[in-house]
Motif scaffolding. Structure first.
Motif, mmCIF file in Angstrom:
data_model
loop_
_atom_site.group_PDB
_atom_site.id
_atom_site.type_symbol
_atom_site.label_atom_id
_atom_site.label_comp_id
_atom_site.label_asym_id
_atom_site.label_seq_id
_atom_site.Cartn_x
_atom_site.Cartn_y
_atom_site.Cartn_z
ATOM 1 N N LEU A 12 -2.441 6.905 6.292
ATOM 2 C CA LEU A 12 -2.050 8.103 7.126
ATOM 3 C C LEU A 12 -2.894 8.429 8.248
ATOM 4 O O LEU A 12 -2.576 8.872 9.703
ATOM 5 C CB LEU A 12 -1.909 9.337 6.241
ATOM 6 N N ASP A 57 0.377 15.612 11.668
ATOM 7 C CA ASP A 57 -0.230 16.443 10.553
ATOM 8 C C ASP A 57 -0.448 15.541 9.278
ATOM 9 O O ASP A 57 0.626 15.099 8.861
ATOM 10 C CB ASP A 57 0.523 17.579 10.412
ATOM 11 N N THR A 72 -2.935 5.334 0.520
ATOM 12 C CA THR A 72 -2.125 6.377 1.417
ATOM 13 C C THR A 72 -2.900 7.051 2.396
ATOM 14 O O THR A 72 -2.563 7.060 3.472
ATOM 15 C CB THR A 72 -1.353 7.311 0.482
ATOM 16 N N ARG A 73 -3.985 7.416 2.002
ATOM 17 C CA ARG A 73 -4.915 8.352 2.832
ATOM 18 C C ARG A 73 -5.262 7.347 4.087
ATOM 19 O O ARG A 73 -5.310 7.905 5.191
ATOM 20 C CB ARG A 73 -6.113 8.992 2.200
ATOM 21 N N ASN A 81 -1.455 15.931 6.579
ATOM 22 C CA ASN A 81 -1.208 16.612 5.411
ATOM 23 C C ASN A 81 0.151 16.912 4.950
ATOM 24 O O ASN A 81 0.815 17.519 4.132
ATOM 25 C CB ASN A 81 -1.994 17.838 5.389
ATOM 26 N N ALA A 82 1.092 16.396 6.249
ATOM 27 C CA ALA A 82 2.568 16.553 6.077
ATOM 28 C C ALA A 82 3.080 15.510 4.819
ATOM 29 O O ALA A 82 2.108 14.390 4.804
ATOM 30 C CB ALA A 82 3.233 16.443 7.176
ATOM 31 N N PRO A 83 4.282 15.624 4.312
ATOM 32 C CA PRO A 83 4.767 14.536 3.406
ATOM 33 C C PRO A 83 4.731 13.270 4.190
ATOM 34 O O PRO A 83 4.798 13.324 5.202
ATOM 35 C CB PRO A 83 6.058 15.007 3.051
ATOM 36 N N PHE A 84 4.307 12.115 3.154
ATOM 37 C CA PHE A 84 4.320 11.042 3.913
ATOM 38 C C PHE A 84 5.453 10.290 4.883
ATOM 39 O O PHE A 84 5.221 9.807 5.771
ATOM 40 C CB PHE A 84 4.219 9.694 2.793
ATOM 41 N N PRO A 85 6.719 10.650 4.532
ATOM 42 C CA PRO A 85 7.791 10.239 5.474
ATOM 43 C C PRO A 85 7.964 10.870 6.710
ATOM 44 O O PRO A 85 8.217 10.281 7.718
ATOM 45 C CB PRO A 85 9.118 10.627 4.292
ATOM 46 N N ARG A 86 7.249 12.280 6.606
ATOM 47 C CA ARG A 86 7.336 12.980 7.823
ATOM 48 C C ARG A 86 6.265 12.229 8.687
ATOM 49 O O ARG A 86 6.445 12.292 9.952
ATOM 50 C CB ARG A 86 7.125 14.565 7.763
#
Length: 66
Positions: A30, A42, A26-27, A44-49
């Motif tokens: 992102l 960002d 995931t990282r 650090n926001a939730p993945f869907p965002r």
């Protein structure tokens, strides 16, 4: 449970299996989205965002390329 799966085993595989198979975690995904976006994202926001922000920045077609 759907009728066609009733009584049949189902294999549920988590992220650990995909990472072990060589797919990015995931990282890494992102970070790649943020690096390719035209606008600041960002991570650090939730993945869907993060994904929604990337699509807003570059479009849905570019998402598949990441």
């Amino acid at each position: 449970m759907q009728k066609e799966l009733a009584g049949r085993p189902v294999l549920w595989v988590g992220a650990g299996a995909s990472v072990a198979a060589g797919y990015p975690g995931t990282r890494k995904i992102l970070d790649a989205l943020a690096a390719q976006a035209d606008d600041p994202i960002d991570v650090n926001a939730p993945f869907p965002r993060v994904v929604d922000d990337f699509v807003a920045s570059r479009g849905a077609g570019e998402l598949g390329e990441i």
